[in-house]
Design a protein around this motif. Structure first.
Motif, PDB file in Angstrom:
ATOM      1  N   PHE A 145       0.841  -1.202   0.000  1.00  0.00           N
ATOM      2  CA  PHE A 145       0.000   0.000   0.000  1.00  0.00           C
ATOM      3  C   PHE A 145       0.878   1.255   0.000  1.00  0.00           C
ATOM      4  CE2 PHE A 145      -2.581   3.330   1.850  1.00  0.00           C
ATOM      5  CZ  PHE A 145      -3.785   3.168   1.179  1.00  0.00           C
ATOM      6  N   GLY A 146       1.891   1.238   0.854  1.00  0.00           N
ATOM      7  CA  GLY A 146       2.783   2.396   0.970  1.00  0.00           C
ATOM      8  C   GLY A 146       3.611   2.631  -0.277  1.00  0.00           C
ATOM      9  N   LEU A 147       3.973   1.555  -0.986  1.00  0.00           N
ATOM     10  CA  LEU A 147       4.847   1.695  -2.159  1.00  0.00           C
ATOM     11  C   LEU A 147       4.071   1.962  -3.454  1.00  0.00           C
ATOM     12  CD1 LEU A 147       7.497  -1.112  -1.552  1.00  0.00           C
ATOM     13  CD2 LEU A 147       7.808   1.356  -1.355  1.00  0.00           C
ATOM     14  N   VAL A 148       2.826   1.489  -3.517  1.00  0.00           N
ATOM     15  CA  VAL A 148       2.079   1.623  -4.779  1.00  0.00           C
ATOM     16  C   VAL A 148       0.879   2.566  -4.638  1.00  0.00           C
ATOM     17  CG1 VAL A 148       0.873   0.365  -6.614  1.00  0.00           C
ATOM     18  CG2 VAL A 148       2.763  -0.720  -5.393  1.00  0.00           C
ATOM     19  N   GLN A 149      -0.039   2.202  -3.747  1.00  0.00           N
ATOM     20  CA  GLN A 149      -1.307   2.928  -3.667  1.00  0.00           C
ATOM     21  C   GLN A 149      -1.126   4.379  -3.194  1.00  0.00           C
ATOM     22  OE1 GLN A 149      -4.234   1.712  -4.574  1.00  0.00           O
ATOM     23  NE2 GLN A 149      -5.512   3.420  -3.905  1.00  0.00           N
ATOM     24  N   ALA A 150      -0.398   4.561  -2.114  1.00  0.00           N
ATOM     25  CA  ALA A 150      -0.260   5.911  -1.546  1.00  0.00           C
ATOM     26  C   ALA A 150       0.409   6.888  -2.519  1.00  0.00           C
ATOM     27  CB  ALA A 150       0.480   5.841  -0.216  1.00  0.00           C
ATOM     28  N   PRO A 151       1.548   6.513  -3.172  1.00  0.00           N
ATOM     29  CA  PRO A 151       2.153   7.460  -4.117  1.00  0.00           C
ATOM     30  C   PRO A 151       1.236   7.775  -5.308  1.00  0.00           C
ATOM     31  CG  PRO A 151       3.669   5.690  -3.617  1.00  0.00           C
ATOM     32  CD  PRO A 151       2.389   5.314  -3.008  1.00  0.00           C
ATOM     33  N   LEU A 152       0.491   6.758  -5.779  1.00  0.00           N
ATOM     34  CA  LEU A 152      -0.407   6.998  -6.916  1.00  0.00           C
ATOM     35  C   LEU A 152      -1.516   7.971  -6.532  1.00  0.00           C
ATOM     36  CD1 LEU A 152      -0.765   3.472  -8.558  1.00  0.00           C
ATOM     37  CD2 LEU A 152       0.307   5.489  -9.528  1.00  0.00           C
ATOM     38  N   GLU A 153      -2.070   7.767  -5.335  1.00  0.00           N
ATOM     39  CA  GLU A 153      -3.137   8.672  -4.853  1.00  0.00           C
ATOM     40  C   GLU A 153      -2.581  10.093  -4.728  1.00  0.00           C
ATOM     41  OE1 GLU A 153      -6.334   8.403  -2.799  1.00  0.00           O
ATOM     42  OE2 GLU A 153      -6.874   6.588  -3.869  1.00  0.00           O
ATOM     43  N   ALA A 154      -1.376  10.192  -4.157  1.00  0.00           N
ATOM     44  CA  ALA A 154      -0.767  11.512  -3.954  1.00  0.00           C
ATOM     45  C   ALA A 154      -0.489  12.195  -5.294  1.00  0.00           C
ATOM     46  CB  ALA A 154       0.524  11.364  -3.156  1.00  0.00           C
ATOM     47  N   ALA A 155      -0.025  11.398  -6.269  1.00  0.00           N
ATOM     48  CA  ALA A 155       0.282  11.965  -7.591  1.00  0.00           C
ATOM     49  C   ALA A 155      -0.989  12.517  -8.239  1.00  0.00           C
ATOM     50  CB  ALA A 155       0.916  10.892  -8.476  1.00  0.00           C
ATOM     51  N   MET A 156      -2.064  11.747  -8.127  1.00  0.00           N
ATOM     52  CA  MET A 156      -3.322  12.215  -8.723  1.00  0.00           C
ATOM     53  C   MET A 156      -3.847  13.448  -8.004  1.00  0.00           C
ATOM     54  SD  MET A 156      -5.632   9.166 -10.136  1.00  0.00           S
ATOM     55  CE  MET A 156      -6.742  10.300 -10.896  1.00  0.00           C
ATOM     56  N   ALA A 157      -3.695  13.455  -6.671  1.00  0.00           N
ATOM     57  CA  ALA A 157      -4.178  14.611  -5.900  1.00  0.00           C
ATOM     58  C   ALA A 157      -3.410  15.869  -6.298  1.00  0.00           C
ATOM     59  CB  ALA A 157      -4.021  14.330  -4.411  1.00  0.00           C
ATOM     60  N   SER A 158      -2.109  15.698  -6.604  1.00  0.00           N
ATOM     61  CA  SER A 158      -1.313  16.875  -6.960  1.00  0.00           C
ATOM     62  C   SER A 158      -1.702  17.435  -8.330  1.00  0.00           C
ATOM     63  CB  SER A 158       0.181  16.542  -6.927  1.00  0.00           C
ATOM     64  OG  SER A 158       0.441  15.559  -7.895  1.00  0.00           O
ATOM     65  N   LEU A 159      -2.352  16.607  -9.140  1.00  0.00           N
ATOM     66  CA  LEU A 159      -2.799  17.083 -10.457  1.00  0.00           C
ATOM     67  C   LEU A 159      -4.052  17.952 -10.352  1.00  0.00           C
ATOM     68  CD1 LEU A 159      -2.411  13.915 -12.699  1.00  0.00           C
ATOM     69  CD2 LEU A 159      -1.113  16.018 -12.861  1.00  0.00           C
ATOM     70  N   LEU A 160      -4.690  17.882  -9.192  1.00  0.00           N
ATOM     71  CA  LEU A 160      -5.977  18.580  -9.016  1.00  0.00           C
ATOM     72  C   LEU A 160      -5.887  20.060  -9.351  1.00  0.00           C
ATOM     73  CD1 LEU A 160      -7.737  17.217  -5.819  1.00  0.00           C
ATOM     74  CD2 LEU A 160      -8.622  17.275  -8.128  1.00  0.00           C
ATOM     75  N   VAL A 161      -4.759  20.686  -8.983  1.00  0.00           N
ATOM     76  CA  VAL A 161      -4.639  22.123  -9.186  1.00  0.00           C
ATOM     77  C   VAL A 161      -4.758  22.486 -10.675  1.00  0.00           C
ATOM     78  CG1 VAL A 161      -2.106  22.126  -9.242  1.00  0.00           C
ATOM     79  CG2 VAL A 161      -3.325  24.163  -8.545  1.00  0.00           C
ATOM     80  N   PHE A 162      -4.213  21.626 -11.544  1.00  0.00           N
ATOM     81  CA  PHE A 162      -4.302  21.896 -12.989  1.00  0.00           C
ATOM     82  C   PHE A 162      -5.734  21.723 -13.483  1.00  0.00           C
ATOM     83  CE2 PHE A 162       0.086  20.554 -12.230  1.00  0.00           C
ATOM     84  CZ  PHE A 162       0.729  21.694 -12.660  1.00  0.00           C
ATOM     85  N   PHE A 163      -6.391  20.677 -12.960  1.00  0.00           N
ATOM     86  CA  PHE A 163      -7.793  20.458 -13.336  1.00  0.00           C
ATOM     87  C   PHE A 163      -8.635  21.666 -12.927  1.00  0.00           C
ATOM     88  CE2 PHE A 163      -6.501  15.912 -13.163  1.00  0.00           C
ATOM     89  CZ  PHE A 163      -6.874  15.570 -14.449  1.00  0.00           C
TER      90      PHE A 163
END
Lengths: 251, 202
Positions: free
Chosen positions: B98-116
């Protein structure tokens, strides 16, 4: 909770239930209720008709709030809207592709779709896979990724989302916007409400979401519930004004 | 028979609702017990959800969708890890994955929010060129400038304006919305408690 806190709450609940029954009786005996037109519900009705006419289904997301938590009324309102969309759509074999981020909501959505197929006499066409679970409640971005994929696949003509969402809504609405889809968004979450306004003008903000039953099904008790909301709102405004006056005068 | 089919679930739902309400007010143990049962059922529903996810993607995999294949493999791998964790063959396998795959992916998508959000704001202005859109753009600009590093004189002005907008207009509007939502919640809850709304019985 001690007795001094519980008793007034219990009395308030009993008074509200009494009011609800009395208002339902008034509506049943022919006293009409004037509902102001809401863009979101007008668009929702139009999308149902369009979906049946064009044979192109809609994507309907009922959100991520579970039915055993404090946000369950939002999900119940979302399910009421799904019932409305599913009724004609399932009869015409263009069922709404339904998505959710909660297991309890998945079961309720499947029940809603199954009932719509039963009413249409097409029990054999029902598949539990029409309603899809995408991600757990605490993984909003995963939910957004799954929903965006469904919206982008080209299988649906419009994007309807009513229920509890958060900031992830921006990702899904952007995908729908790229697909040039009509959107109707309703949520009770302040962040999602702000994002919905950016995405479309067919929005249901806050308390408007809870009026889905009255606007879409129009049963007496649902109309009475809208009147009860109005009474409670007037009482809340009066309370705020009196408290402000008291504060200004007494200090 | 049909009446019985409708009235039994309704009696159960209304009964449990009233018992929970009274329990939470007067007998906390009863309220807690009923909410624990509800949580247990919700956990079982989560399992149903995962089976649904697996079934949808198995079907898509059979149609040749590679991404669905990846999802099915991931679910099975995590399930295997959970089993090895349970039998103490591995330690913390699921949380590491979870820490190596899921959490970074969620964080990466959340960081894209500002552009959206930026695109959505721009699109709003293109779609509705009216006073409200102008107000939105002006407010967003003031709030952004209020939290940006600017020369002292400017940062003071924008900072104050930003705080005023947040405290007075956003705070006031938000409270109004939340009061409306609370009232709507009460109305729906009362309908369920009285058996007028039956989401469990279609």
């Amino acid at each position: 909770m001690d007795l001094f806190t519980s008793a007034p709450i219990l009395i308030l609940i009993i008074v509200c239930v009494g009011l609800l029954y009395w208002l339902s009786y008034r509506v049943r005996s022919g006293r009409g209720v004037n509902l102001r037109p809401l863009n979101g519900y007008i668009a929702l009705k139009a999308q149902r008709a369009k979906s049946v006419e064009t044979g192109r289904g809609v994507h309907f997301s009922v959100g991520r709030a579970n039915l055993s938590g404090s946000s369950s009324p939002t999900s119940i309102a979302a399910l009421s809207a799904l019932d409305y969309i599913a009724a004609d759509a399932c009869a015409s074999d263009v069922p709404p592709l339904t998505t959710t981020g909660d297991g309890t909501l998945l079961l309720a959505a499947q029940d809603s779709l199954r009932a719509a197929y039963n009413v249409a006499g097409r029990q054999h066409d029902y598949s539990p896979r029409i309603a899809q679970y995408l991600a757990a409640e605490n993984q909003p971005m995963t939910f957004a990724a799954g929903t965006s994929d469904i919206v982008n696949r080209g299988e649906v003509g419009s994007n309807l989302m009513i229920g509890r969402f958060g900031a992830e809504l921006a990702i899904v609405t952007e995908s729908a916007e790229r697909g040039d889809m009509e959107q109707v968004i309703g949520s009770d979450d302040p962040t999602a409400m702000a994002l919905a306004v950016l995405a479309t003008d067919k929005v249901l903000l806050g308390e408007e979401v809870f009026a889905s039953g009255a606007y879409l099904h129009g049963e007496p008790v649902q109309l009475a519930s809208i009147q009860l909301q109005d009474i409670l709102r007037v009482l809340a405004i009066a309370g705020i004004l009196l408290a402000t006056l008291f504060y200004l005068v007494v200090g | 028979m049909r009446n019985l089919r409708r009235s039994v679930p309704m009696a159960l739902a209304v009964g449990c609702g009233l018992l929970t309400l009274l329990g939470l007010m007067f007998i906390p143990e009863l309220g807690d017990a009923l909410t624990t049962w509800a949580s247990f059922l919700a956990a079982m529903a989560l399992l149903v959800g995962v089976v649904n996810l697996l079934s949808v993607h198995m079907r898509r995999l059979l149609k040749g969708n590679a991404y669905s294949g990846l999802l099915v493999i991931s679910i099975l791998a995590i399930f295997a890890l959970a089993l090895t964790d349970f039998f103490e063959l591995t330690t913390g396998g699921v949380s590491t994955a979870f820490g190596l795959v899921q959490a970074p992916l969620e964080a990466a998508m959340a960081s894209l929010l500002v552009f959206f959000l930026l695109f959505a704001g721009f699109r709003l202005f293109r779609r509705q060129r009216n006073g409200w859109s102008v107000l939105f753009i002006v407010t967003a600009t003031v709030i952004l400038l209020g939290s940006t590093l600017l020369p002292e004189a400017l940062s003071g002005i924008f900072g104050q304006a930003s705080r005023f907008l947040s405290d007075v207009f956003v705070g006031g509007g938000m409270r109004g919305l939340l009061i409306g939502i609370s009232i709507g919640t009460i109305a729906v809850a009362l309908r369920v408690l009285t058996g007028s709304a039956r989401p469990y019985d279609k």
